[in-house]
Design an enzyme around this catalytic site. Structure first.
Site, PDB file in Angstrom:
ATOM      1  CG  HIS A 180      -1.845   1.140   1.321  1.00 46.62           C
ATOM      2  ND1 HIS A 180      -2.063   1.829   2.489  1.00 46.62           N
ATOM      3  CD2 HIS A 180      -2.604   1.750   0.383  1.00 46.62           C
ATOM      4  CE1 HIS A 180      -2.912   2.826   2.259  1.00 46.62           C
ATOM      5  NE2 HIS A 180      -3.256   2.791   0.990  1.00 46.62           N
ATOM      6  CD  GLU A 240      -0.157   1.345   6.012  1.00 52.82           C
ATOM      7  OE1 GLU A 240      -0.286   1.718   7.177  1.00 52.82           O
ATOM      8  OE2 GLU A 240      -1.103   1.326   5.203  1.00 52.82           O
TER       9      GLU A 240
HETATM   10  N1  LIG Z   1      -5.745   7.499  -5.005  1.00 52.28           N
HETATM   11  C1  LIG Z   1      -5.226   7.276  -3.810  1.00 52.28           C
HETATM   12  O1  LIG Z   1      -5.022   8.200  -3.004  1.00 52.28           O
HETATM   13  C2  LIG Z   1      -4.835   5.868  -3.410  1.00 52.28           C
HETATM   14  C3  LIG Z   1      -3.922   5.685  -2.348  1.00 52.28           C
HETATM   15  C4  LIG Z   1      -3.517   4.381  -2.026  1.00 52.28           C
HETATM   16  C5  LIG Z   1      -4.040   3.311  -2.736  1.00 52.28           C
HETATM   17  N2  LIG Z   1      -4.938   3.520  -3.736  1.00 52.28           N
HETATM   18  C6  LIG Z   1      -5.435   2.353  -4.470  1.00 52.28           C
HETATM   19  O2  LIG Z   1      -4.793   2.275  -5.737  1.00 52.28           O
HETATM   20  C7  LIG Z   1      -5.673   1.699  -6.708  1.00 52.28           C
HETATM   21  C8  LIG Z   1      -5.790   2.631  -7.881  1.00 52.28           C
HETATM   22  O3  LIG Z   1      -6.209   3.899  -7.462  1.00 52.28           O
HETATM   23  P1  LIG Z   1      -6.045   5.191  -8.379  1.00 52.28           P
HETATM   24  O4  LIG Z   1      -6.384   6.354  -7.527  1.00 52.28           O
HETATM   25  O5  LIG Z   1      -4.749   5.149  -9.097  1.00 52.28           O
HETATM   26  O6  LIG Z   1      -7.238   4.946  -9.434  1.00 52.28           O
HETATM   27  P2  LIG Z   1      -7.466   5.607 -10.867  1.00 52.28           P
HETATM   28  O7  LIG Z   1      -8.933   5.613 -11.064  1.00 52.28           O
HETATM   29  O8  LIG Z   1      -6.696   6.870 -10.998  1.00 52.28           O
HETATM   30  O9  LIG Z   1      -6.812   4.549 -11.888  1.00 52.28           O
HETATM   31  C9  LIG Z   1      -7.282   3.260 -12.097  1.00 52.28           C
HETATM   32  C10 LIG Z   1      -6.792   2.797 -13.464  1.00 52.28           C
HETATM   33  O10 LIG Z   1      -7.051   1.397 -13.583  1.00 52.28           O
HETATM   34  C11 LIG Z   1      -7.456   1.133 -14.917  1.00 52.28           C
HETATM   35  N3  LIG Z   1      -8.156  -0.135 -14.917  1.00 52.28           N
HETATM   36  C12 LIG Z   1      -9.403  -0.413 -14.478  1.00 52.28           C
HETATM   37  N4  LIG Z   1      -9.654  -1.730 -14.587  1.00 52.28           N
HETATM   38  C13 LIG Z   1      -8.541  -2.304 -15.113  1.00 52.28           C
HETATM   39  C14 LIG Z   1      -8.181  -3.646 -15.436  1.00 52.28           C
HETATM   40  N5  LIG Z   1      -9.006  -4.648 -15.259  1.00 52.28           N
HETATM   41  N6  LIG Z   1      -6.959  -3.868 -15.955  1.00 52.28           N
HETATM   42  C15 LIG Z   1      -6.084  -2.837 -16.150  1.00 52.28           C
HETATM   43  N7  LIG Z   1      -6.370  -1.539 -15.835  1.00 52.28           N
HETATM   44  C16 LIG Z   1      -7.583  -1.298 -15.322  1.00 52.28           C
HETATM   45  C17 LIG Z   1      -8.281   2.341 -15.313  1.00 52.28           C
HETATM   46  O11 LIG Z   1      -8.371   2.473 -16.728  1.00 52.28           O
HETATM   47  C18 LIG Z   1      -7.491   3.474 -14.642  1.00 52.28           C
HETATM   48  O12 LIG Z   1      -6.495   3.974 -15.531  1.00 52.28           O
HETATM   49  C19 LIG Z   1      -6.982   1.436  -5.967  1.00 52.28           C
HETATM   50  O13 LIG Z   1      -7.002   0.103  -5.556  1.00 52.28           O
HETATM   51  C20 LIG Z   1      -6.904   2.363  -4.747  1.00 52.28           C
HETATM   52  O14 LIG Z   1      -7.594   1.856  -3.624  1.00 52.28           O
HETATM   53  C21 LIG Z   1      -5.330   4.769  -4.099  1.00 52.28           C
END
Ligand SMILES: NC(=O)c1ccc[n+]([C@@H]2O[C@H](COP(=O)([O-])OP(=O)(O)OC[C@H]3O[C@@H](n4cnc5c(N)ncnc54)[C@H](O)[C@@H]3O)[C@@H](O)[C@H]2O)c1
Length: 288
Positions: free
Chosen positions: A144, A156
């Protein structure tokens, strides 16, 4: 698999998190393949990353050579087989939906070499909910990162009951090799460590305010002037969004059933009035 056997990394999902995770790995010298289902997302990722890395060069945080080197090690594709076919370590950062992640991990299990570690960057889904979609649950863990990944140091690493010591050691060591500070959670818990600490602080701050003990501005002052926090809890909640904080607490409450996890009344009221903080112009504070 030991850390020395990790030569190639793949990142699945090129959103806010995946793009910067790929960048820190490439900056550390790893060849990184980035995969996304959407071509537009890959294009946007390259565009945004160019701007972010340029800014870091201008600020003197990275050299031109470091950035050019990272770009030469990054490749981008929509083809999952091509992306992970020779990967030693896969980091998943796709949408926060359990079904999508399970489906992806089942495919990763088929496409990635048998020794590869499959890590999820999910902020709320523990890896035991995903690991059984693969035939290698011992190679699955949470990893994480915090947003923005280029800046935030902590990662994490969370073991599920089947994660092997080997996998955990390699995940922790990889964090160090990409310049991050890892902490290891030996058991799964909703919210992990950092966000649980934060939610506990937010809840106590709202409790003191709701009880009429002190004004929210003064509770913020206690955090900044006595605890040396860079921002008070009310300022920080407004900044991250009261809607986001409400959803996180609701989800933890739903998951655990623990009444102590229930979102405070003041937060529910603000959420229902659409007072989401900085982004809506009003939260605890009012913004111009
Ligand atoms: N944004 C934050 O602050 C944060 C912090 C820690 C963890 N996370 C975690 O990170 C992950 C992504 O978050 P994010 O903010 O980058 O999201 P985001 O919406 O910016 O990006 C997600 C991406 O995944 C792609 N995608 C969707 N389904 C897919 C698949 N089956 N195969 C390949 N690509 C696919 C989408 O096209 C998109 O580009 C989540 O699990 C979230 O919980 C986010």
């Amino acid at each position: 698999m030991s850390i020395d056997a990790v030569n190639r990394i793949s990142v699945v999902g090129s959103g806010a998190m995946g793009t910067q995770i790929a960048a820190v790995c490439a900056l550390a010298g790893y060849p990184v393949k980035v995969q996304d289902i959407a071509t537009e997302s890959l294009e946007r990722a390259r565009q945004v990353l160019t701007e972010q890395l340029e800014k870091r060069v201008q600020k003197g945080k990275l050299s031109r050579e470091q950035v050019d080197g990272a770009w030469s090690r990054l490749s981008w594709t929509t083809d999952l087989a091509e992306a992970v076919g020779d990967a030693d370590y896969v980091i998943e950062a796709i949408v926060e939906k359990l079904d999508a992640k399970r489906e992806l991990f089942a495919r990763l299990d088929e496409l990635a070499p048998a020794h590869a570690i499959l890590a999820t960057n999910s902020s709320t889904i523990v890896s035991s909910k995903i690991a059984d979609a693969t035939r290698r649950p011992e190679n699955v863990c949470n990893m994480h990162f915090f947003n923005p990944v280029l800046v935030m140091e902590l990662v994490e690493v969370v073991m599920n009951p089947q994660t092997s010591e080997d996998t955990a050691d390699t995940a922790v060591e990889l964090c160090r090799r990409i310049g991050k500070t890892p902490i290891l959670l030996k058991k799964e818990i909703s919210g992990f460590v950092a966000n649980r600490l934060l939610m506990a602080l937010f809840k106590e701050a709202m409790y003191l305010y709701e009880q009429g003990i002190a004004e929210f501005k003064d509770i913020d002052l206690a955090a900044t002037k006595a605890l040396n926090h860079p921002m008070g809890p009310f300022t920080l909640m407004d900044f991250t969004g009261l809607d986001v904080n409400y959803h996180v607490m609701q989800q933890q409450y739903a998951e655990t059933g623990d009444p102590a996890m229930k979102p405070p009344e003041i937060l529910r009221e603000k959420f229902e009035r659409g007072e989401f903080g900085r982004k809506s112009g009003k939260g605890f504070y009012t913004y111009e």
